[in-house]
Enzyme design. Structure first.
Site, PDB file in Angstrom:
ATOM      1  N   ASN A  11     -63.250 -24.692 -48.461  1.00 12.22           N
ATOM      2  CA  ASN A  11     -64.424 -24.357 -49.262  1.00 12.22           C
ATOM      3  C   ASN A  11     -64.063 -23.102 -50.058  1.00 12.22           C
ATOM      4  OD1 ASN A  11     -66.864 -23.533 -50.260  1.00 12.22           O
ATOM      5  ND2 ASN A  11     -67.829 -23.161 -48.275  1.00 12.22           N
ATOM      6  N   TRP A  12     -63.808 -23.286 -51.356  1.00 13.25           N
ATOM      7  CA  TRP A  12     -63.337 -22.159 -52.168  1.00 13.25           C
ATOM      8  C   TRP A  12     -64.480 -21.281 -52.671  1.00 13.25           C
ATOM      9  CZ3 TRP A  12     -58.838 -24.835 -55.398  1.00 13.25           C
ATOM     10  CH2 TRP A  12     -57.739 -25.003 -54.539  1.00 13.25           C
ATOM     11  N   LYS A  13     -65.711 -21.640 -52.322  1.00 15.79           N
ATOM     12  CA  LYS A  13     -66.871 -20.805 -52.659  1.00 15.79           C
ATOM     13  C   LYS A  13     -66.792 -20.353 -54.117  1.00 15.79           C
ATOM     14  CE  LYS A  13     -67.352 -19.679 -47.813  1.00 15.79           C
ATOM     15  NZ  LYS A  13     -67.750 -18.750 -46.775  1.00 15.79           N
ATOM     16  N   HIS A  97     -74.640 -25.792 -46.680  1.00 19.89           N
ATOM     17  CA  HIS A  97     -73.833 -24.669 -46.188  1.00 19.89           C
ATOM     18  C   HIS A  97     -74.763 -23.487 -45.893  1.00 19.89           C
ATOM     19  CE1 HIS A  97     -71.087 -21.270 -46.172  1.00 19.89           C
ATOM     20  NE2 HIS A  97     -70.154 -22.136 -45.831  1.00 19.89           N
ATOM     21  N   GLU A  99     -74.615 -20.477 -46.523  1.00 16.14           N
ATOM     22  CA  GLU A  99     -74.878 -19.579 -47.669  1.00 16.14           C
ATOM     23  C   GLU A  99     -75.940 -20.182 -48.587  1.00 16.14           C
ATOM     24  OE1 GLU A  99     -70.761 -19.053 -48.781  1.00 16.14           O
ATOM     25  OE2 GLU A  99     -70.473 -17.938 -46.905  1.00 16.14           O
ATOM     26  N   GLU A 169     -71.023 -24.794 -38.188  1.00 15.78           N
ATOM     27  CA  GLU A 169     -70.595 -23.467 -38.628  1.00 15.78           C
ATOM     28  C   GLU A 169     -71.579 -22.416 -38.125  1.00 15.78           C
ATOM     29  OE1 GLU A 169     -67.851 -23.766 -42.279  1.00 15.78           O
ATOM     30  OE2 GLU A 169     -69.912 -23.697 -43.006  1.00 15.78           O
ATOM     31  N   GLY A 175     -66.898 -15.834 -42.252  1.00 19.42           N
ATOM     32  CA  GLY A 175     -66.427 -14.694 -43.028  1.00 19.42           C
ATOM     33  C   GLY A 175     -66.441 -13.379 -42.264  1.00 19.42           C
ATOM     34  N   SER A 215     -64.288 -18.548 -39.722  1.00 18.30           N
ATOM     35  CA  SER A 215     -63.098 -17.735 -39.474  1.00 18.30           C
ATOM     36  C   SER A 215     -61.944 -18.519 -38.852  1.00 18.30           C
ATOM     37  CB  SER A 215     -63.446 -16.496 -38.634  1.00 18.30           C
ATOM     38  OG  SER A 215     -64.399 -15.697 -39.319  1.00 18.30           O
ATOM     39  N   GLY A 236     -63.121 -21.283 -45.193  1.00 16.27           N
ATOM     40  CA  GLY A 236     -63.379 -20.496 -46.392  1.00 16.27           C
ATOM     41  C   GLY A 236     -62.174 -19.613 -46.711  1.00 16.27           C
ATOM     42  N   GLY A 237     -62.216 -18.371 -46.219  1.00 14.13           N
ATOM     43  CA  GLY A 237     -61.214 -17.364 -46.574  1.00 14.13           C
ATOM     44  C   GLY A 237     -59.773 -17.836 -46.480  1.00 14.13           C
TER      45      GLY A 237
HETATM   46  P1  PGA Z   1     -64.714 -18.615 -43.397  1.00 17.27           P
HETATM   47  O1  PGA Z   1     -65.840 -19.523 -44.098  1.00 17.27           O
HETATM   48  O2  PGA Z   1     -63.586 -19.519 -43.027  1.00 17.27           O
HETATM   49  O3  PGA Z   1     -64.321 -17.616 -44.470  1.00 17.27           O
HETATM   50  O4  PGA Z   1     -65.344 -17.980 -42.208  1.00 17.27           O
HETATM   51  C1  PGA Z   1     -66.164 -20.786 -43.576  1.00 17.27           C
HETATM   52  C2  PGA Z   1     -67.226 -21.430 -44.444  1.00 17.27           C
HETATM   53  O5  PGA Z   1     -68.109 -20.725 -44.940  1.00 17.27           O
HETATM   54  O6  PGA Z   1     -67.212 -22.665 -44.660  1.00 17.27           O
END
Ligand code: PGA
Length: 254
Positions: A11-13, A97, A99, A169, A175, A215, A236-237
């Site tokens: 997920n490149w957000k 998600h 967010e 999640e 994050g 994470s 994500g990251g």
């Molecule tokens: P993260 O994000 O790996 O940076 O914790 C995961 C996500 O939001 O899908």
């Protein structure tokens, strides 16, 4: 044991311009070429989807979007429909998600309409669920997951061909560098699969992939993936750097 091919999804957000996203996708494709038994997917920002679709064309890596609107078209400034994403080459779409839920006020009802729209257009939904830290501390984790799964899938006709994916999640792990322990993740995944069994029936629940997100890194993925109900990761990251993402896709070799 069901044969669920693990899915490692990036997920490149709101990172990477179209140029950067295209380059990263090209590099990733080179790094994971020949890896078998694992499916990889990247979900760039809407505006980068065409560049990434070009970069991934002819590769085994799937393309996803991070959100969609439930209507096919209309006066909805700033939104993108399932039909548009499908036409742009998307295979998957991430829905609900945390967010989106917490920063943009997305409700379970909106999530449900989005899953319906994705299914109607042949996009595989990646339905995200997860508790906040406060909900976990209060002992409400499993209730929160039950509600998010039940409402997210309420009234939908889902079959094996729908390609539904669920992502667990925990909000406190996204994050933050705090990963759920393999035991915590397995407990939640087994519970989600149980709930999916009530909603979809046992055979479909057993063939549905449940991803863990929060994470996930090259250093912790292998241990997480030994748990029986963890069928991949939503990252994500650690998905932003192609070398790190490739290590995640190759987690079995680690
Ligand atoms: P993260 O994000 O790996 O940076 O914790 C995961 C996500 O939001 O899908």
């Amino acid at each position: 044991m069901e044969n669920r091919t693990p899915l490692i999804a990036g997920n490149w957000k709101m990172y990477k311009t179209p140029t950067e996203a295209g380059e990263a996708a090209r590099k990733l494709a080179g790094l994971v070429a020949g890896v078998t038994g694992v499916e990889a997917m990247v979900a760039p920002a809407f505006v980068a989807i065409p560049a990434v679709a070009r970069a991934l064309s002819g590769t085994e890596i799937a393309l996803g979007a991070q959100n969609l609107h439930w209507e096919d078209q209309g006066a909805f400034t700033g939104e993108c429909s399932a039909a548009m994403l499908k036409d742009a080459g998307c295979d998957y779409v991430i829905i609900g998600h945390s967010e989106r839920r917490h920063l943009f006020g997305e409700t379970d009802e909106a999530v449900n309409k989005k899953v319906r729209a994705a299914l109607a257009h042949g996009l595989k939904p990646v339905l995200c669920v997860g508790e906040t830290e406060g909900e976990r501390d209060a002992g409400h984790t499993m209730d929160v997951l039950d509600v998010q799964v039940a409402r997210g899938l309420d009234g939908l006709s889902i079959t094996a061909e729908s390609g539904l994916v669920v992502a667990y999640e925990p909000v406190w792990a996204i994050g933050t560098g705090r990963t759920a322990t393999p035991d915590q993740a397995q407990e939640a995944h087994a519970h989600i699969r149980e709930k999916l069994g009530q909603v979809l029936g046992k055979p479909l629940a057993n063939s549905t992939r449940i991803l863990y997100g929060g994470s996930v890194k090259p250093g912790n993925i292998a241990e997480l993936m030994t748990e029986p109900d963890l069928d991949g990761a939503l990252v994500g990251g650690a998905s932003l750097d192609p070398a790190s993402f490739a290590d995640l896709v190759r987690f079995r070799a680690a």
